[in-house]
Design a protein around this motif. Structure first.
Motif, short mmCIF file in Angstrom:
data_model
loop_
_atom_site.label_atom_id
_atom_site.label_comp_id
_atom_site.label_asym_id
_atom_site.label_seq_id
_atom_site.Cartn_x
_atom_site.Cartn_y
_atom_site.Cartn_z
N LYS A 163 -1.74 7.60 -8.97
CA LYS A 163 -2.30 6.24 -8.91
C LYS A 163 -1.41 5.19 -9.56
N HIS A 167 0.85 -1.20 0.00
CA HIS A 167 0.00 0.00 0.00
C HIS A 167 0.88 1.25 0.00
N GLU A 188 -1.60 8.68 0.04
CA GLU A 188 -2.34 9.33 -1.04
C GLU A 188 -1.51 10.37 -1.79
N LYS A 201 -2.44 3.36 -3.98
CA LYS A 201 -3.08 4.20 -2.97
C LYS A 201 -4.59 4.01 -2.96
N GLU A 202 -5.06 2.91 -3.56
CA GLU A 202 -6.50 2.71 -3.74
C GLU A 202 -7.22 2.17 -2.51
N ASP A 203 -6.50 1.62 -1.56
CA ASP A 203 -7.15 1.01 -0.40
C ASP A 203 -6.40 1.38 0.88
N TYR A 209 -2.00 -2.58 -3.92
CA TYR A 209 -3.20 -1.75 -3.99
C TYR A 209 -2.85 -0.31 -4.33
#
Lengths: 159, 259
Positions: free
Chosen positions: A100, A93, A96, A135-137, A133
């Motif tokens: 992406k 991970h 943010e 920064k999506e989760d 993932y």
């Protein structure tokens, strides 16, 4: 995600509570009773999380291990040696503050670093899957340095 | 949805995490990256969707995770990133019909966000092969990569204007994010707008308007943060929000109206 956070928090709360009185049983006892020193089923995800640690943290934009990360991986490798039939997924991970697409790549570099650390400590590479993932989760919500530090992480999950 | 944000329609059911949709320049198709499943047996791959039939299919079968897809200008192939066993990412191209795969780069770092020039002869992409993230241009077969970004900070998500005259990008410098443009040779860098987290510029077909994602910070409970689509013109003077039903990101402009 919220549920997962709660599960982790309760696991940590129990770990703290157990530390106050001190683990009462030895490893050998726990193996025979099917429970670890904290009352979790031996060989379970909770057992891995509280006895070895399920996550390794990284600096901003970094994918190299800190001494703490290396120590966690050594404990995880020891734990996995006790349960040779278990297989795991290491998920990477990122916080943010990145883009992406690059962060998907960065999360995979982190997951691979974690995997290579386990392999270097004797875990068979075939037991470890990796995923990113990006920064999506995020693990922790919020736009603070505190949250970002928790989100730059790789997490080991038992399959 | 329409270019003013009206008449939106959901293409996916919301069960899986779906990011970076991009239109085919020639047919009623989009390519995107999606996560299927959760933790166990998780698949993170590039997909194709036919907008007329709604049919979805993986681009192909791959050893690594695939992401960052974009059609070639003739619409015949998809270029994307694939992770390798040592955690690096390199660029590949696949023809979805023949499933013929071509490796374009062999990177020691992360190569991603590839985008062809409108004539198909060159590719601009993002790479940290030299340490920090920079923009590179190479021939479409992967030969002669040359770094084109030399300003302060780090660069990402390059997209070639459909007119061929500019490359739009995301820049990060001293904790702020910017959307900017530069000439394909790296000259004439201009930053158009800045914010907390901005990313993912995409060109309108006229090559004069850029759509991007603007994210505002959230509090410690994860509340208050938003992700919205904004448009800005090449002068940086005209900037406006595209209304969306909720939070939005990764806008893409269709070549024609398929609905």
């Amino acid at each position: 995600m919220k549920i997962r956070d709660l599960a982790l928090m309760s696991a940590l709360a129990i770990a703290v509570a157990a530390c106050e009185t001190g683990p009462s049983s030895t490893d050998d006892d726990s193996m025979s009773s099917g429970k670890d020193a904290y009352g979790f089923a031996a060989g379970s995800q909770e057992d891995l999380t509280v006895t070895a640690g399920d996550r390794v943290f990284y600096g901003f934009d970094m994918y190299n291990l800190t001494p703490e990360g290396e120590a966690t991986i050594a404990r995880e490798a020891e734990w996995l040696a006790k349960y040779p039939n278990s297989t795991v997924t290491v998920a990477g991970h990122c916080d943010e503050r990145g883009t992406k697409e690059y962060n998907l790549g960065l999360g995979m570099r982190r997951a691979t670093t974690h995997k290579n650390g386990l392999v270097g400590s004797g875990v068979d590479a075939g037991r470890i899957a990796v995923i990113s993932y990006g920064k999506e989760d995020p693990i922790v919500e919020g736009s603070s340095e505190e949250a970002y530090a928790q989100n730059r992480v790789t997490i080991v999950t038992l399959n | 949805m329409d270019q003013d944000g009206a008449n939106h329609k959901f293409l996916t059911d919301g069960k899986n995490l779906v990011i970076t949709p991009r239109f085919s320049p020639v047919g009623p198709e989009i390519t995107y990256m999606a996560f299927q499943g959760y933790k166990k047996n998780l698949e993170a791959q590039v997909y194709l969707m036919n907008l007329l039939t709604g049919t979805k299919q993986p681009l192909g079968k791959f050893k690594g995770m695939t992401y960052s897809p974009r059609f070639t200008p003739d619409g015949k192939k998809v270029i994307f990133s694939q992770t390798r066993s040592q955690g690096t990412s390199s660029l590949y191209e696949m023809d979805p019909h023949t499933h013929q795969l071509m490796q374009i780069t062999n990177s020691i770092g992360i190569d991603t966000s590839p985008c062809h020039s409108p004539d198909g002869r060159q590719i601009v992409f993002n790479s940290d092969r030299g340490g920090k993230r920079q923009l590179y241009v190479m021939n479409s077969d992967g030969s002669q990569p040359e770094r084109i970004s030399f300003g302060e900070g780090i660069y990402a998500t390059p997209v070639w204007s459909p007119r061929g005259d500019f490359i739009a990008f995301t820049k990060m410098h001293k904790g702020r994010f910017y959307i900017g443009v530069m000439r394909p040779d790296g000259s004439g860098e201009r930053l158009l707008t800045e914010g907390f987290v901005l990313e993912g510029p995409t060109w309108a077909p006229n090559g004069r308007l850029i759509l991007y994602t603007r994210i505002t910070p959230s509090d410690r409970h994860g509340r208050g943060g938003t992700s919205k689509l904004y448009a800005i013109d090449l002068t940086g003077k005209i900037e406006f929000l595209l209304p969306t039903p909720g939070n939005a990101s990764d806008g893409a402009w269709s070549p024609i109206d398929y609905r």
